[in-house]
Design a protein around this motif. Structure first.
Motif, short mmCIF file in Angstrom:
data_model
loop_
_atom_site.label_atom_id
_atom_site.label_comp_id
_atom_site.label_asym_id
_atom_site.label_seq_id
_atom_site.Cartn_x
_atom_site.Cartn_y
_atom_site.Cartn_z
N ASP A 90 0.85 -1.18 0.00
CA ASP A 90 0.00 0.00 0.00
C ASP A 90 0.89 1.23 0.00
OD1 ASP A 90 -2.33 -1.50 0.13
OD2 ASP A 90 -2.46 -1.42 2.32
N VAL A 91 0.52 2.22 -0.79
CA VAL A 91 1.31 3.45 -0.88
C VAL A 91 0.43 4.64 -0.55
CG1 VAL A 91 2.70 4.94 -2.38
CG2 VAL A 91 2.83 2.44 -2.62
N TYR A 92 0.93 5.45 0.38
CA TYR A 92 0.24 6.67 0.80
C TYR A 92 1.13 7.86 0.43
CZ TYR A 92 -2.29 3.33 3.76
OH TYR A 92 -3.03 2.27 4.23
N GLU A 93 0.82 8.49 -0.70
CA GLU A 93 1.63 9.63 -1.11
C GLU A 93 1.17 10.87 -0.37
OE1 GLU A 93 2.81 10.10 -5.19
OE2 GLU A 93 2.02 8.11 -5.69
N LYS A 100 10.64 12.78 1.35
CA LYS A 100 10.63 11.96 2.57
C LYS A 100 9.74 10.72 2.39
CE LYS A 100 9.39 14.84 5.84
NZ LYS A 100 9.24 15.37 7.22
N TRP A 101 10.33 9.55 2.66
CA TRP A 101 9.61 8.29 2.53
C TRP A 101 9.83 7.41 3.77
CZ3 TRP A 101 6.41 6.17 -1.21
CH2 TRP A 101 6.24 6.92 -2.38
N ALA A 102 8.79 6.74 4.19
CA ALA A 102 8.89 5.73 5.24
C ALA A 102 8.40 4.40 4.69
CB ALA A 102 8.06 6.13 6.46
N VAL A 103 9.18 3.35 4.93
CA VAL A 103 8.73 1.99 4.63
C VAL A 103 8.36 1.35 5.96
CG1 VAL A 103 9.32 -0.23 3.61
CG2 VAL A 103 10.30 1.87 2.66
N VAL A 104 7.10 0.96 6.09
CA VAL A 104 6.54 0.50 7.37
C VAL A 104 6.21 -0.98 7.27
CG1 VAL A 104 4.63 0.79 8.97
CG2 VAL A 104 5.67 2.81 7.93
N ALA A 105 6.94 -1.80 8.04
CA ALA A 105 6.82 -3.26 7.94
C ALA A 105 6.06 -3.86 9.12
CB ALA A 105 8.20 -3.90 7.83
N GLN A 125 3.63 13.53 9.62
CA GLN A 125 4.91 14.23 9.69
C GLN A 125 5.46 14.57 8.31
OE1 GLN A 125 6.76 15.31 12.44
NE2 GLN A 125 4.87 14.87 13.55
N GLY A 126 4.61 14.39 7.30
CA GLY A 126 5.00 14.79 5.96
C GLY A 126 5.64 13.71 5.12
N TYR A 127 5.56 12.47 5.55
CA TYR A 127 6.18 11.38 4.81
C TYR A 127 5.22 10.75 3.82
CZ TYR A 127 10.24 11.17 7.95
OH TYR A 127 11.38 11.46 8.65
N ASN A 128 5.75 10.41 2.64
CA ASN A 128 5.11 9.40 1.81
C ASN A 128 5.38 8.06 2.50
OD1 ASN A 128 4.57 11.17 -0.66
ND2 ASN A 128 6.79 11.36 -0.47
N VAL A 129 4.42 7.15 2.43
CA VAL A 129 4.58 5.89 3.14
C VAL A 129 4.31 4.71 2.22
CG1 VAL A 129 3.89 4.50 5.14
CG2 VAL A 129 3.81 7.00 5.29
N LEU A 130 5.20 3.74 2.26
CA LEU A 130 5.01 2.47 1.56
C LEU A 130 4.92 1.38 2.62
CD1 LEU A 130 6.74 1.20 -1.64
CD2 LEU A 130 6.61 -0.29 0.35
N ALA A 131 3.80 0.67 2.64
CA ALA A 131 3.57 -0.39 3.63
C ALA A 131 3.43 -1.72 2.88
CB ALA A 131 2.31 -0.11 4.45
N PRO A 132 4.47 -2.54 2.89
CA PRO A 132 4.40 -3.81 2.15
C PRO A 132 3.68 -4.90 2.93
CG PRO A 132 6.56 -3.57 3.15
CD PRO A 132 5.80 -2.32 3.49
N ASP A 133 3.05 -5.81 2.20
CA ASP A 133 2.63 -7.09 2.76
C ASP A 133 3.81 -8.03 2.59
OD1 ASP A 133 -0.03 -6.62 3.57
OD2 ASP A 133 -0.76 -6.82 1.51
N LEU A 134 4.41 -8.48 3.68
CA LEU A 134 5.52 -9.41 3.57
C LEU A 134 5.05 -10.73 2.95
CD1 LEU A 134 7.26 -8.76 7.02
CD2 LEU A 134 7.57 -7.56 4.84
#
Length: 319
Positions: A90-93, A100-105, A125-134
């Motif tokens: 899932d990507v939250y731009e 700024k990017w955060a990868v959240v596992a 906090q202003g980050y784009n976030v990428l949350a992978p399904d492992l």
């Protein structure tokens, strides 16, 4: 005599295989229900969390509102191994031209959709976030749980995808529990300079360490021959070695600044593992212990200290 000896050997080999398959299915088969997590005393809600009921309710409401306001887009990659698994994230731009990017596992048996609390806080906090399904979780393919080991290589693919979208990306890797082990294991790989800081929350020192502990705690069984049998089956069915899958060994090769977090009352991934992983990392680092917090509860028990410490540490490396 030879016939009897042969029969004994066959029985022993069959028993070894049966034990190995049982514990592989029990812990690592992604399609097998993990009933040992239900009513597990090490995962019961702590008194510290119950005391924060009003704060938790407000945070859950904020999470719900965030999900309605910011539905994620989907991104996929194909694993860089012989399995060629299609992996989902899932990507939250946040904003265009925002580096700024955060990868959240996520953790064991969870998924990207279950990480809203952490996604929301990074996004705010202003980050784009990428949350992978492992692999083996959520919308990602895979019939086994990698415990962070193969997932570390998948993490490199997600990092590459972010850098393709923005060559100037400034990336923080963040993970909880198995996700924390994943980012620690990733830290020992050759990372692009875009990855500037890592935050791990209640990760384990190695897969073998956590399984040895769980074998004793749940079954009263010794490491040998049970884990040896499970390891033989794991190498055959999942393609990795439980003893090789070590966050400690990977941390020893790390060059990335890292913040370590653990709940003082964590008895699922033992609190004592914090010292082990912290000492293993020859990098700029800090750690925070949340009193009263059980496994994965640090953010719930003291969210103000939790997030202020994260922003203070991460802010040294990502403006």
């Amino acid at each position: 005599m030879m016939i009897i000896l042969t029969i004994v050997i066959v029985v022993l080999v069959a028993g070894y295989g049966a034990v190995g398959n049982y514990f592989y299915n029990f812990a690592l088969d992604a399609n097998d229900e993990k009933e040992f997590l239900d009513d597990n005393p090490h995962l019961e809600e702590s008194e510290a969390v119950m005391a924060m009921a009003d704060v938790t309710e407000a945070a859950e409401l904020a999470d719900s509102e965030f999900k309605e306001k910011y539905p994620p887009s989907s991104l996929s990659v194909v694993s860089d191994d012989e399995l060629q698994l299609k992996l989902h994230a899932d990507v939250y731009e946040h904003h265009e031209d925002n580096p700024k990017w955060a990868v959240v596992a996520h953790g064991y048996t969870s998924n990207a959709a279950g990480m809203t609390r952490y996604v929301r806080n990074f996004h705010e906090q202003g980050y784009n976030v990428l949350a992978p399904d492992l692999r083996g979780h959520g919308k990602s393919e895979g019939d086994y749980i990698g415990m962070g080991w193969h997932d570390r290589m998948d993490m490199l693919l997600w990092i590459d995808e972010i850098v393709k979208m923005d060559p100037d990306a400034q990336i923080v890797l963040f993970g909880v529990s198995m996700g924390a082990a994943t980012v620690m294991m990733t830290s020992g790989e050759e990372l692009p300079s875009n990855v500037q800081v890592i935050v791990e929350d209640c990760g384990y020192s190695s897969v073998s360490d956590v399984f040895i502990y769980q074998l004793d705690d749940l079954f009263g069984l010794p490491e040998f021959p049970v884990l040896s049998a499970a390891n033989t089956v794991t190498k055959m069915r999942a393609g990795y070695d439980l003893y090789e899958a070590s966050a400690v060994d990977q941390l020893a090769k790390s060059e990335t600044p890292m913040l370590f977090i653990h709940g003082k009352e964590d008895t699922f991934v033992q609190y004592e593992m914090l010292d082990v992983v912290f000492e293993a990392a020859p990098v700029e680092k800090n750690r925070i212990v949340i009193d009263g917090a059980g496994h994965g509860e640090a953010e719930k028990v003291n969210p103000e200290l939790y997030w202020s410490t994260i922003w203070s540490f991460v802010g040294k490396y990502i403006e």
